[in-house]
Design a protein around this motif. Structure first.
Motif, PDB file in Angstrom:
ATOM      1  N   ALA A   1      -5.218   7.739   9.450  1.00  0.00           N
ATOM      2  CA  ALA A   1      -4.272   7.986   8.360  1.00  0.00           C
ATOM      3  C   ALA A   1      -3.485   6.721   8.017  1.00  0.00           C
ATOM      4  O   ALA A   1      -3.267   6.409   6.848  1.00  0.00           O
ATOM      5  CB  ALA A   1      -3.321   9.118   8.737  1.00  0.00           C
ATOM      6  N   VAL A   2      -3.071   5.978   9.029  1.00  0.00           N
ATOM      7  CA  VAL A   2      -2.335   4.730   8.801  1.00  0.00           C
ATOM      8  C   VAL A   2      -3.232   3.721   8.098  1.00  0.00           C
ATOM      9  O   VAL A   2      -2.810   3.044   7.151  1.00  0.00           O
ATOM     10  CB  VAL A   2      -1.802   4.157  10.135  1.00  0.00           C
ATOM     11  CG1 VAL A   2      -1.290   2.739   9.966  1.00  0.00           C
ATOM     12  CG2 VAL A   2      -0.717   5.062  10.698  1.00  0.00           C
TER      13      VAL A   2
ATOM     14  N   ILE B   1      -4.717   0.873   2.973  1.00  0.00           N
ATOM     15  CA  ILE B   1      -5.688   0.558   1.916  1.00  0.00           C
ATOM     16  C   ILE B   1      -5.161   1.010   0.562  1.00  0.00           C
ATOM     17  O   ILE B   1      -5.248   0.270  -0.433  1.00  0.00           O
ATOM     18  CB  ILE B   1      -7.059   1.198   2.231  1.00  0.00           C
ATOM     19  CG1 ILE B   1      -7.683   0.515   3.453  1.00  0.00           C
ATOM     20  CG2 ILE B   1      -7.989   1.126   1.031  1.00  0.00           C
ATOM     21  CD1 ILE B   1      -8.885   1.240   4.018  1.00  0.00           C
ATOM     22  N   VAL B   2      -4.595   2.201   0.485  1.00  0.00           N
ATOM     23  CA  VAL B   2      -4.049   2.722  -0.773  1.00  0.00           C
ATOM     24  C   VAL B   2      -2.903   1.834  -1.258  1.00  0.00           C
ATOM     25  O   VAL B   2      -2.818   1.488  -2.444  1.00  0.00           O
ATOM     26  CB  VAL B   2      -3.582   4.193  -0.607  1.00  0.00           C
ATOM     27  CG1 VAL B   2      -2.758   4.648  -1.800  1.00  0.00           C
ATOM     28  CG2 VAL B   2      -4.777   5.101  -0.395  1.00  0.00           C
TER      29      VAL B   2
ATOM     30  N   SER C   1      -0.863  -2.306  -5.030  1.00  0.00           N
ATOM     31  CA  SER C   1      -0.286  -3.629  -5.240  1.00  0.00           C
ATOM     32  C   SER C   1      -1.199  -4.478  -6.126  1.00  0.00           C
ATOM     33  O   SER C   1      -0.735  -5.137  -7.072  1.00  0.00           O
ATOM     34  CB  SER C   1      -0.075  -4.321  -3.892  1.00  0.00           C
ATOM     35  OG  SER C   1       0.385  -5.643  -4.082  1.00  0.00           O
ATOM     36  N   THR C   2      -2.498  -4.437  -5.861  1.00  0.00           N
ATOM     37  CA  THR C   2      -3.461  -5.193  -6.667  1.00  0.00           C
ATOM     38  C   THR C   2      -3.444  -4.717  -8.111  1.00  0.00           C
ATOM     39  O   THR C   2      -3.416  -5.531  -9.049  1.00  0.00           O
ATOM     40  CB  THR C   2      -4.884  -5.058  -6.073  1.00  0.00           C
ATOM     41  OG1 THR C   2      -4.868  -5.531  -4.728  1.00  0.00           O
ATOM     42  CG2 THR C   2      -5.900  -5.829  -6.870  1.00  0.00           C
ATOM     43  N   ASN C   3      -3.431  -3.402  -8.320  1.00  0.00           N
ATOM     44  CA  ASN C   3      -3.421  -2.842  -9.673  1.00  0.00           C
ATOM     45  C   ASN C   3      -2.133  -3.202 -10.417  1.00  0.00           C
ATOM     46  O   ASN C   3      -2.162  -3.511 -11.614  1.00  0.00           O
ATOM     47  CB  ASN C   3      -3.610  -1.322  -9.641  1.00  0.00           C
ATOM     48  CG  ASN C   3      -5.010  -0.938  -9.214  1.00  0.00           C
ATOM     49  OD1 ASN C   3      -5.951  -1.715  -9.354  1.00  0.00           O
ATOM     50  ND2 ASN C   3      -5.150   0.269  -8.681  1.00  0.00           N
ATOM     51  N   MET C   4      -1.010  -3.192  -9.725  1.00  0.00           N
ATOM     52  CA  MET C   4       0.261  -3.554 -10.374  1.00  0.00           C
ATOM     53  C   MET C   4       0.275  -5.035 -10.751  1.00  0.00           C
ATOM     54  O   MET C   4       0.775  -5.415 -11.819  1.00  0.00           O
ATOM     55  CB  MET C   4       1.440  -3.208  -9.455  1.00  0.00           C
ATOM     56  CG  MET C   4       1.646  -1.712  -9.304  1.00  0.00           C
ATOM     57  SD  MET C   4       2.998  -1.310  -8.213  1.00  0.00           S
ATOM     58  CE  MET C   4       4.357  -1.584  -9.313  1.00  0.00           C
TER      59      MET C   4
END
Length: 79
Positions: free
Chosen positions: A55-56, A61-62, A67-70
């Motif tokens: 889960a961590v 990854i999410v 961050s990359t998309n922003m």
């Protein structure tokens, strides 16, 4: 000799041996159940720790993708 009646023994040596055998088997069953309980606890701990780690990792990854998309969106707006 008087025959054995539920819960009472005749005092015959065979009665003592049977009682000892019963106690010995009961002790063996209790010991086996304790071992099974410990094994289940170990498996449960492994599953819990593995699930938490997964889960961590997934959350990391999410967060990285967000961050990359922003950053892309910011760069596109600046252009």
């Amino acid at each position: 000799m008087e025959p054995e009646v539920r819960g009472r023994t005749t005092g015959h040596p065979a009665d003592i041996s049977c009682r000892d055998l019963f106690c010995s088997r009961r002790s063996a069953v209790a010991s086996s159940l304790s071992e099974i309980k410990a094994a289940i606890a170990g498996v449960n701990e492994y599953i819990t720790s593995t699930s938490t780690a997964a889960a961590v990792e997934e959350q990391s990854i999410v967060t990285q993708d967000m961050s990359t998309n922003m950053q892309r969106a910011s760069a596109e707006l600046a252009a």
